[in-house]
Design a protein around this motif. Structure first.
Motif, PDB file in Angstrom:
ATOM      1  N   VAL A  82      -6.342  90.774  47.068  1.00  0.00           N
ATOM      2  CA  VAL A  82      -6.650  91.046  45.541  1.00  0.00           C
ATOM      3  C   VAL A  82      -8.539  90.881  45.177  1.00  0.00           C
ATOM      4  O   VAL A  82      -8.821  89.814  46.483  1.00  0.00           O
ATOM      5  N   PRO A  83      -9.192  91.547  44.994  1.00  0.00           N
ATOM      6  CA  PRO A  83     -10.584  90.828  44.981  1.00  0.00           C
ATOM      7  C   PRO A  83     -10.387  89.930  44.378  1.00  0.00           C
ATOM      8  O   PRO A  83      -9.758  88.928  43.030  1.00  0.00           O
ATOM      9  N   ASN A  85     -12.767  88.318  42.537  1.00  0.00           N
ATOM     10  CA  ASN A  85     -12.855  88.289  40.840  1.00  0.00           C
ATOM     11  C   ASN A  85     -11.634  88.180  39.955  1.00  0.00           C
ATOM     12  O   ASN A  85     -11.753  88.024  38.506  1.00  0.00           O
ATOM     13  N   LYS A  86     -10.871  88.851  40.487  1.00  0.00           N
ATOM     14  CA  LYS A  86      -9.390  89.085  39.725  1.00  0.00           C
ATOM     15  C   LYS A  86      -8.945  87.700  40.033  1.00  0.00           C
ATOM     16  O   LYS A  86      -7.510  87.222  38.340  1.00  0.00           O
ATOM     17  N   ILE A  87      -8.436  86.550  40.857  1.00  0.00           N
ATOM     18  CA  ILE A  87      -8.020  85.606  40.742  1.00  0.00           C
ATOM     19  C   ILE A  87      -9.129  84.563  40.261  1.00  0.00           C
ATOM     20  O   ILE A  87      -9.916  84.283  40.274  1.00  0.00           O
ATOM     21  N   ASP A  88      -7.845  83.456  38.870  1.00  0.00           N
ATOM     22  CA  ASP A  88      -8.898  82.878  38.469  1.00  0.00           C
ATOM     23  C   ASP A  88      -9.074  81.194  39.031  1.00  0.00           C
ATOM     24  O   ASP A  88      -8.132  81.452  40.355  1.00  0.00           O
ATOM     25  N   SER A  92      -6.643  79.898  42.786  1.00  0.00           N
ATOM     26  CA  SER A  92      -7.585  80.084  44.092  1.00  0.00           C
ATOM     27  C   SER A  92      -7.040  78.147  44.761  1.00  0.00           C
ATOM     28  O   SER A  92      -7.236  78.423  45.340  1.00  0.00           O
TER      29      SER A  92
END
Length: 99
Positions: A82-83, A85-88, A92
């Protein structure tokens, strides 16, 4: 009922597509080659020796284990697709903890 027609067609055609290749060789098969030498156990052209249930060395098991280990890693690393910026931050760090 017409919206289910493609599903019904698929349910009829898919078993045929998979079963026809299994049944095609039977009419062409011959039983004339079933002599005892053909049905005997084959081990490099010589008679079998020893017990077939002997213990294997652990090295023979290590190779498949080394191939099995990366499989869950690929499955659990799927969120990396997933991109960013979509993973909080929690996502991570949880993936970093896994690795």
């Amino acid at each position: 009922m017409s919206e289910f027609a493609p599903i019904c067609i698929y349910l009829v055609i898919s078993p045929l597509v998979s079963l026809i290749p299994l049944g095609v060789p039977f009419p062409f098969a011959s039983n004339s080659s079933t002599y005892p030498e053909k049905l005997s156990a084959y081990e490099c052209g010589s008679d079998p020796s020893g017990d077939a249930r002997s213990r294997f060395d652990i090295r023979f098991y290590l190779v498949p284990i080394l191939f099995i280990i990366p499989d869950p890693e690929v499955t659990f690393s799927f969120p990396w697709a997933v991109p960013p910026n979509k993973i909080d931050l929690f996502g991570s760090w949880s993936m970093m903890a896994f690795y």
